[in-house]
Design a protein around this motif. Structure first.
Motif, mmCIF file in Angstrom:
data_model
loop_
_atom_site.group_PDB
_atom_site.id
_atom_site.type_symbol
_atom_site.label_atom_id
_atom_site.label_comp_id
_atom_site.label_asym_id
_atom_site.label_seq_id
_atom_site.Cartn_x
_atom_site.Cartn_y
_atom_site.Cartn_z
ATOM 1 N N MET A 1 48.212 39.900 52.383
ATOM 2 C CA MET A 1 48.699 41.217 51.968
ATOM 3 C C MET A 1 48.366 41.444 50.497
ATOM 4 O O MET A 1 48.537 40.549 49.668
ATOM 5 N N LYS A 2 47.868 42.655 50.197
ATOM 6 C CA LYS A 2 47.533 43.002 48.819
ATOM 7 C C LYS A 2 48.666 43.820 48.198
ATOM 8 O O LYS A 2 49.114 44.807 48.777
ATOM 9 N N HIS A 3 49.083 43.403 47.008
ATOM 10 C CA HIS A 3 50.127 44.130 46.298
ATOM 11 C C HIS A 3 49.489 45.220 45.452
ATOM 12 O O HIS A 3 48.578 44.967 44.662
ATOM 13 N N ILE A 4 49.968 46.460 45.632
ATOM 14 C CA ILE A 4 49.475 47.602 44.876
ATOM 15 C C ILE A 4 50.544 48.050 43.890
ATOM 16 O O ILE A 4 51.692 48.294 44.270
ATOM 17 N N SER A 5 50.142 48.169 42.634
ATOM 18 C CA SER A 5 51.034 48.690 41.596
ATOM 19 C C SER A 5 50.525 50.063 41.169
ATOM 20 O O SER A 5 49.471 50.172 40.532
ATOM 21 N N ILE A 6 51.245 51.108 41.536
ATOM 22 C CA ILE A 6 50.915 52.462 41.101
ATOM 23 C C ILE A 6 51.663 52.729 39.802
ATOM 24 O O ILE A 6 52.891 52.621 39.751
ATOM 25 N N ILE A 7 50.935 53.045 38.747
ATOM 26 C CA ILE A 7 51.518 53.152 37.417
ATOM 27 C C ILE A 7 51.813 54.613 37.085
ATOM 28 O O ILE A 7 50.892 55.441 37.026
ATOM 29 N N PRO A 8 53.068 54.980 36.862
ATOM 30 C CA PRO A 8 53.403 56.369 36.513
ATOM 31 C C PRO A 8 53.152 56.639 35.027
ATOM 32 O O PRO A 8 54.082 56.740 34.218
ATOM 33 N N GLY A 46 56.605 50.731 36.620
ATOM 34 C CA GLY A 46 56.610 51.434 35.344
ATOM 35 C C GLY A 46 57.214 50.634 34.206
ATOM 36 O O GLY A 46 57.562 49.453 34.351
ATOM 37 N N LEU A 47 57.345 51.298 33.072
ATOM 38 C CA LEU A 47 57.907 50.645 31.891
ATOM 39 C C LEU A 47 59.420 50.531 31.985
ATOM 40 O O LEU A 47 60.014 49.607 31.452
ATOM 41 N N ALA A 48 60.032 51.523 32.640
ATOM 42 C CA ALA A 48 61.491 51.544 32.783
ATOM 43 C C ALA A 48 61.833 52.018 34.179
ATOM 44 O O ALA A 48 61.004 52.592 34.881
ATOM 45 N N LYS A 49 63.065 51.777 34.595
ATOM 46 C CA LYS A 49 63.482 52.131 35.957
ATOM 47 C C LYS A 49 63.351 53.624 36.230
ATOM 48 O O LYS A 49 63.024 54.026 37.344
ATOM 49 N N ASN A 50 63.617 54.445 35.220
ATOM 50 C CA ASN A 50 63.478 55.887 35.386
ATOM 51 C C ASN A 50 62.363 56.376 34.468
ATOM 52 O O ASN A 50 62.419 56.172 33.250
ATOM 53 N N THR A 51 61.347 57.004 35.068
ATOM 54 C CA THR A 51 60.202 57.485 34.304
ATOM 55 C C THR A 51 60.038 58.987 34.522
ATOM 56 O O THR A 51 59.996 59.449 35.657
ATOM 57 N N MET A 52 59.956 59.739 33.418
ATOM 58 C CA MET A 52 59.810 61.186 33.519
ATOM 59 C C MET A 52 58.340 61.576 33.515
ATOM 60 O O MET A 52 57.516 60.966 32.822
ATOM 61 N N THR A 65 59.727 47.194 37.204
ATOM 62 C CA THR A 65 59.132 47.368 35.882
ATOM 63 C C THR A 65 57.986 46.371 35.742
ATOM 64 O O THR A 65 57.880 45.404 36.502
ATOM 65 N N ILE A 66 57.133 46.590 34.759
ATOM 66 C CA ILE A 66 55.985 45.706 34.587
ATOM 67 C C ILE A 66 56.429 44.273 34.274
ATOM 68 O O ILE A 66 55.728 43.312 34.616
ATOM 69 N N GLU A 67 57.608 44.117 33.647
ATOM 70 C CA GLU A 67 58.091 42.768 33.366
ATOM 71 C C GLU A 67 58.418 42.007 34.653
ATOM 72 O O GLU A 67 58.365 40.774 34.686
ATOM 73 N N GLN A 68 58.735 42.752 35.694
ATOM 74 C CA GLN A 68 59.094 42.115 36.971
ATOM 75 C C GLN A 68 57.879 41.781 37.835
ATOM 76 O O GLN A 68 58.029 41.059 38.817
ATOM 77 N N VAL A 69 56.715 42.317 37.479
ATOM 78 C CA VAL A 69 55.505 42.080 38.280
ATOM 79 C C VAL A 69 54.566 41.182 37.482
ATOM 80 O O VAL A 69 53.858 41.622 36.582
ATOM 81 N N LYS A 70 54.585 39.904 37.797
ATOM 82 C CA LYS A 70 53.743 38.944 37.089
ATOM 83 C C LYS A 70 52.309 38.945 37.608
ATOM 84 O O LYS A 70 51.365 38.642 36.883
ATOM 85 N N LYS A 71 52.152 39.308 38.889
ATOM 86 C CA LYS A 71 50.820 39.283 39.504
ATOM 87 C C LYS A 71 50.718 40.424 40.506
ATOM 88 O O LYS A 71 51.592 40.606 41.342
ATOM 89 N N THR A 72 49.677 41.218 40.366
ATOM 90 C CA THR A 72 49.396 42.270 41.340
ATOM 91 C C THR A 72 47.925 42.191 41.710
ATOM 92 O O THR A 72 47.116 41.630 40.966
ATOM 93 N N ASP A 73 47.570 42.782 42.843
ATOM 94 C CA ASP A 73 46.178 42.742 43.308
ATOM 95 C C ASP A 73 45.413 44.008 42.973
ATOM 96 O O ASP A 73 44.195 43.985 42.794
#
Length: 322
Positions: A1-8, A46-52, A65-73
């Motif tokens: 499975m590939k982990h996708i991080s969509i960045i707001p 994202g950088l914070a739990k709530n992003t505008m 948050t990005i601190e919680q994702v050490k590795k993404t694909d």
């Protein structure tokens, strides 16, 4: 499975973020119907739990948050809308995380003018980049060392993907899905979301905008002269004679400043003139061609197709005002 991080990203469009989430998540449904395990783990990171977004019009509750994702694909950078220089500044906090993920073999999927931010990270250095035709001149001014591609809508540079043209990012997503899971799943996704999978170029949509932020006054005068006289029959020698410059030297200067030869510039201005009259629908195609300063109808048709990927008749059918 590939982990996708969509960045707001700051100034990202909500539609591009949600489209990515929906399309990749729907692929998992396709896999389920085929009795196969899910392929994508899709999260908004994202950088914070709530992003505008959009100056506070929308608020996204990110999954992590990005601190919680050490590795993404896969890192998805959405389409931006607004002041690109400001967006680059506001999104700097993502830089180290994104470049670190790329060093750790994550693919980077960049949607349309999200490439302004991606270029600022250095990840596009010495690479090709597809850019929306309307943003091409601004991108070149800000990032002169990056090779802009405008004859196709997608670039693939060793796992860094870019695309040119607003909603052409949907075609980029299909391209990425095809690389991961094959043509059959990509076609299925195109049918389910009704995306034209064969769209390959921005050319039919492009409006010619000459590059004029170059500081060469004679070249600028020549550009304006050509643009202000689209029905004139120009020769390159005549343009050079008008401004009392030698042809060989001036052609080099003109190409360096505008990314077009003098002849290409003349052709693009005349094609743009013809497009407007084809859209209006009040004159025959041959009348428009003659008005644009061409006596050879076949030669103009070839030039028109080269620039737009369409014949004059096909263009009229596609864009004529009702």
């Amino acid at each position: 499975m590939k982990h996708i991080s969509i960045i707001p990203l700051y100034d990202a469009t909500m539609s591009s973020i949600d489209s990515c989430r929906q399309l990749f998540s729907r692929v998992n449904d396709f896999m389920k119907y085929q009795h196969k395990p899910p392929f994508y783990d899709v999260e908004i990171v994202g950088l914070a739990k709530n992003t505008m977004l959009s100056n506070g019009l929308y608020t996204i509750n990110v999954d992590k948050t990005i601190e919680q994702v050490k590795k993404t694909d896969i890192v998805v950078l959405p389409l931006l809308c607004g002041d690109f220089k400001k967006a680059i500044h506001e999104n700097k906090a993502y830089n180290n995380w994104i470049t670190g993920q790329h060093r750790n073999n994550a693919e980077i999927v960049c949607l349309c003018v999200g490439s302004f931010y991606l270029a600022s990270t250095g990840l596009l250095d010495n690479k090709k980049c597809a850019v929306h035709w309307a943003a091409k001149n601004e991108f070149k001014e800000m990032f002169p060392g990056i090779k802009i591609i405008d004859d196709t809508i997608i670039t693939d540079e060793n796992g860094i993907y870019t695309c040119g043209g607003g909603f052409s990012y949907l075609n980029l997503l299909l391209y990425v899905i095809e690389k991961h899971l094959g043509r059959d799943i990509s076609i299925l996704a195109s049918k389910m979301f009704e995306i034209d999978i064969e769209r390959k170029s921005q050319n039919p949509f492009m409006i010619f905008i000459g590059q004029k932020k170059h500081g060469d006054e004679i070249v600028l005068q020549a550009q304006e002269y050509i643009e202000n006289n689209p029905t004139e029959t120009f020769t390159v020698d005549a343009v050079c004679d008008k401004f009392s410059v030698g042809r060989r030297t001036f052609e080099r200067r003109f190409k360096k400043c505008t990314d077009n030869s003098i002849l290409e510039y003349i052709q693009r201005v005349k094609v743009e003139y013809a497009k407007k009259h084809l859209e209006a629908g009040k004159k025959t195609i041959n009348e428009i061609i003659y008005e644009a300063g061409y006596n050879d109808i076949d030669a103009f048709r070839k030039t028109f197709r080269k620039i737009t990927d369409l014949s004059p008749l096909e263009y009229r059918k596609k864009y004529m005002l009702q």
